[in-house]
Design a protein around this motif. Structure first.
Motif, PDB file in Angstrom:
ATOM      1  N   LYS A   1      -7.910  12.015   2.376  1.00 17.37           N
ATOM      2  CA  LYS A   1      -8.851  12.236   3.467  1.00 17.37           C
ATOM      3  C   LYS A   1     -10.199  11.590   3.201  1.00 17.37           C
TER       4      LYS A   1
ATOM      5  N   GLU B   1       0.830  -1.203   0.000  1.00 16.01           N
ATOM      6  CA  GLU B   1       0.000   0.000   0.000  1.00 16.01           C
ATOM      7  C   GLU B   1       0.871   1.261   0.000  1.00 16.01           C
ATOM      8  N   GLY B   2       0.391   2.263  -0.727  1.00 13.88           N
ATOM      9  CA  GLY B   2       1.178   3.464  -0.976  1.00 13.88           C
ATOM     10  C   GLY B   2       1.547   4.301   0.236  1.00 13.88           C
ATOM     11  N   GLU B   3       0.602   4.488   1.137  1.00 13.27           N
ATOM     12  CA  GLU B   3       0.913   5.329   2.298  1.00 13.27           C
ATOM     13  C   GLU B   3       2.004   4.692   3.151  1.00 13.27           C
ATOM     14  N   ALA B   4       1.959   3.363   3.252  1.00 16.40           N
ATOM     15  CA  ALA B   4       2.988   2.656   4.016  1.00 16.40           C
ATOM     16  C   ALA B   4       4.348   2.811   3.322  1.00 16.40           C
TER      17      ALA B   4
ATOM     18  N   CYS C   1      -2.330   0.573   5.095  1.00 11.23           N
ATOM     19  CA  CYS C   1      -1.596   1.799   5.355  1.00 11.23           C
ATOM     20  C   CYS C   1      -0.871   1.746   6.697  1.00 11.23           C
ATOM     21  N   VAL C   2      -0.310   2.869   7.074  1.00 11.43           N
ATOM     22  CA  VAL C   2       0.423   2.995   8.321  1.00 11.43           C
ATOM     23  C   VAL C   2      -0.451   2.562   9.508  1.00 11.43           C
ATOM     24  N   ALA C   3      -1.691   3.026   9.535  1.00 14.14           N
ATOM     25  CA  ALA C   3      -2.592   2.705  10.644  1.00 14.14           C
ATOM     26  C   ALA C   3      -2.909   1.216  10.683  1.00 14.14           C
TER      27      ALA C   3
ATOM     28  N   HIS D   1     -11.369   2.586  11.234  1.00 11.43           N
ATOM     29  CA  HIS D   1     -11.800   1.303  10.660  1.00 11.43           C
ATOM     30  C   HIS D   1     -10.655   0.296  10.634  1.00 11.43           C
TER      31      HIS D   1
ATOM     32  N   ASP E   1      -7.499  -2.311   2.610  1.00 11.09           N
ATOM     33  CA  ASP E   1      -6.920  -2.967   3.774  1.00 11.09           C
ATOM     34  C   ASP E   1      -7.314  -4.433   3.778  1.00 11.09           C
TER      35      ASP E   1
ATOM     36  N   CYS F   1      -5.711   5.276   0.886  1.00 10.52           N
ATOM     37  CA  CYS F   1      -5.472   5.383   2.318  1.00 10.52           C
ATOM     38  C   CYS F   1      -4.817   6.704   2.704  1.00 10.52           C
TER      39      CYS F   1
ATOM     40  N   LEU G   1     -10.541   8.654   1.579  1.00  7.29           N
ATOM     41  CA  LEU G   1     -10.336   7.233   1.333  1.00  7.29           C
ATOM     42  C   LEU G   1     -10.715   6.827  -0.089  1.00  7.29           C
TER      43      LEU G   1
ATOM     44  N   THR H   1       5.594   6.395   3.838  1.00 13.80           N
ATOM     45  CA  THR H   1       6.060   6.672   5.204  1.00 13.80           C
ATOM     46  C   THR H   1       7.411   6.020   5.473  1.00 13.80           C
TER      47      THR H   1
ATOM     48  N   ILE I   1     -10.692   8.962  10.429  1.00 13.42           N
ATOM     49  CA  ILE I   1     -10.892   8.243   9.169  1.00 13.42           C
ATOM     50  C   ILE I   1     -10.167   6.894   9.168  1.00 13.42           C
ATOM     51  N   LYS I   2      -9.265   6.712  10.137  1.00 13.68           N
ATOM     52  CA  LYS I   2      -8.483   5.476  10.189  1.00 13.68           C
ATOM     53  C   LYS I   2      -8.972   4.509  11.258  1.00 13.68           C
TER      54      LYS I   2
ATOM     55  N   TYR J   1      -0.567  11.315  12.304  1.00 17.95           N
ATOM     56  CA  TYR J   1      -0.500  10.164  13.217  1.00 17.95           C
ATOM     57  C   TYR J   1       0.218  10.552  14.503  1.00 17.95           C
TER      58      TYR J   1
END
Lengths: 379, 124
Positions: A316, A292-295, B58-60, B101, B35, A313, A318, A298, B98-99, B2
């Motif tokens: 804002k 996933e891109g955001e990961a 994602c990070v979350a 979930h 996810d 992700c 989604l 980061t 928003i995260k 975050y």
């Protein structure tokens, strides 16, 4: 090590641009509309800057309107032309400053056709021709796409529009200074300073002689009475300086680094280039499957590498990038999409360092992903 | 966006990846929403002796997966079932609305794994 690969978002201001701007804060701070010597000095600099930008577009000074940036230029181009009974043709992959301006006009009754794009992001000219209507007033098609770097044949679009006496606007914010564009390519051209190592908060709308826009900001008589407000002289001077600094050599250098980077990244398993090979000199857009891109973004950020992503992700809402959706990428490709945008300051050493780190990050995330290629989920 | 705790957990996650010889697996999420989690558990004497999560997200999503494993490892199945998404979020110093979930997903993944384990253990 800090490596900036997000030049599509904004760029570092060139030292020479800063130097050119500085006198306009504490010494030559006059208002270009004032009659005294301070004002005259400001006016002269404004006039010179206008000539520089006009020359780069092969245009005349009177055809240059300074704005607060690319978004305002796009707003002015569209709202300045369109009335509620009109029809607009645009493309699904346009910048939000075009799409959302049009959406706003639709509330007043304006009718829009959104053209599709091919897998590589090109418009289909047959679809464009078929979309022309009696009341089509404006066609707005961007020159180079900000996410996937695809460059449209706007000269061809313009010729088609001219035959139909339809006004043609192009958002050239990403391409100005990186791909050739001139007054022979459109009636209205939006450009911005901060994408070419100039300051933020200043842009230009080129307006072909004979076209009058409805002003969107009312006030004084500045900018041919089409855009009121005291001119941002330091910004405009910086914009002109940044324009002067553009060289063919640096474009070639970016092209060669871009190709090197693309080739190296595609050596990573299960990757895909989004957009065509022949593209904007500084744009690289890659899907890394199963992650996933955001990961990715980061983890690269931890390594000092700045990039951007089209992943849902990270947004804002989604919602994944509307550009990637328009390309009909499947979901696993959209989520792992990273945009790298280089600049004239980017070096091969920086890219080599980045490639190493990207490989490491991709491996790390794939190790913990349930979606590796051999799994059942995609069959 | 975050909290430092989320970032720290994402940077150095615990118990992520595939668990070999797991007693049960719970799958949640889908690729469309962005996810997807596989929660693997090993159970002995009604206790979760080992847990690992495979995370696409994602990070979350990564941070909540990691936090979940820390919260339930060594617990009985009944205790583990009581861990809530709010608890995970709290341990992480909060999540952007928003995260949230993502933490739901982690909890649901564990519940599914436990459910699958119980089904498997039932005499047929």
């Amino acid at each position: 090590m800090k490596i900036y690969l997000d030049n599509g978002a904004t760029t570092k201001v060139d030292n020479k641009v800063v130097e050119a701007m500085l006198p306009f804060f504490e010494e030559k701070y006059g208002n270009a509309s004032s009659l005294h010597i301070f004002g005259q000095e400001a006016y002269k600099s404004l006039d010179g800057a206008r000539k520089t930008i006009a020359a780069k577009l092969n245009a005349q000074s009177e055809e240059i309107i300074f704005t607060s940036g690319g978004s305002e230029a796009n707003n002015l181009a569209i709202k300045g032309i369109i009335n509620r009974e009109d029809h607009i043709i645009t493309v699904k992959t346009e910048h939000p400053s075009v799409l959302n301006t049009i959406k706003e006009l639709e509330k007043q009754g304006v009718e829009t056709t959104y053209l599709n794009v091919t897998k590589e992001g090109y418009i289909d000219f047959n679809e464009l021709i078929a979309s022309f209507k009696e009341n089509t007033k404006l066609v707005s098609i961007m020159h180079a796409n900000n996410e996937i770097g695809v460059i449209q044949d706007i000269r061809k679009v313009y010729n088609l529009c001219k035959k139909k006496k339809i006004i043609f606007h192009t958002d050239a914010v990403q391409s100005f200074g990186k791909a050739y564009i001139s007054s022979e390519d459109a009636d209205l051209i939006s450009i911005s300073a901060h994408k070419i190592h100039g300051p933020k908060g200043v842009g230009t709308l080129y307006v072909k002689k004979g076209i009058r826009l409805k002003p969107q900001i009312f006030g004084g008589d500045q900018e041919g009475k089409q855009r009121a407000g005291t001119e941002n002289i330091p910004g405009i001077v910086g914009f002109a300086k940044a324009t002067e600094l553009i060289t063919e050599k640096e474009i070639k250098q970016m092209e060669s680094l871009r190709d090197y980077f693309i080739n190296e990244l595609l050596k990573i398993k299960d990757t895909k280039l989004n957009g065509p090979r022949e593209r904007l000199c500084n744009n690289i857009n890659i899907s890394f499957k199963y992650i996933e891109g955001e990961a990715i973004l980061t983890l690269l950020d931890f390594e000092g590498i700045a990039v951007s992503t089209g992943s849902a992700c990270s947004s804002k809402s989604l919602e994944p990038s509307h550009v990637l959706k328009a390309l009909n990428l499947n979901q696993k490709e959209i989520h792992g999409t990273i945009r790298f945008t280089i600049s004239k300051f980017t070096t091969k050493e920086e890219l080599d360092y980045s490639i190493d780190k990207i490989k490491m990050v991709v491996e790390k995330l794939r190790k913990i992903s349930p979606l590796r290629g051999d799994k059942d989920v995609y069959r | 966006m975050y909290t430092d705790k989320v970032i720290e957990e994402f940077k150095n996650p615990s118990n992520l990846g595939k668990l070999e010889n797991a007693d049960a697996r719970g799958e949640v999420g889908n690729v469309t929403c962005g996810d997807m989690l596989y929660v693997y558990i090993k159970v002995k004497n009604n206790k979760i002796t080992d847990i690992k999560v495979e995370t696409f997200g994602c990070v979350a999503a990564v941070a909540t997966s990691s936090m979940l494993t820390k919260l339930v490892k060594g617990k009985t199945l009944e205790e583990a079932e009581k861990v809530t998404k709010e608890q995970i979020a709290k341990e992480l110093g909060g999540l952007p609305p928003i995260k949230l979930h993502c933490s739901t997903l982690a909890v649901d993944g564990l519940k599914k794994a436990i459910e699958n384990y119980r089904t498997k253990m039932q005499p047929s």
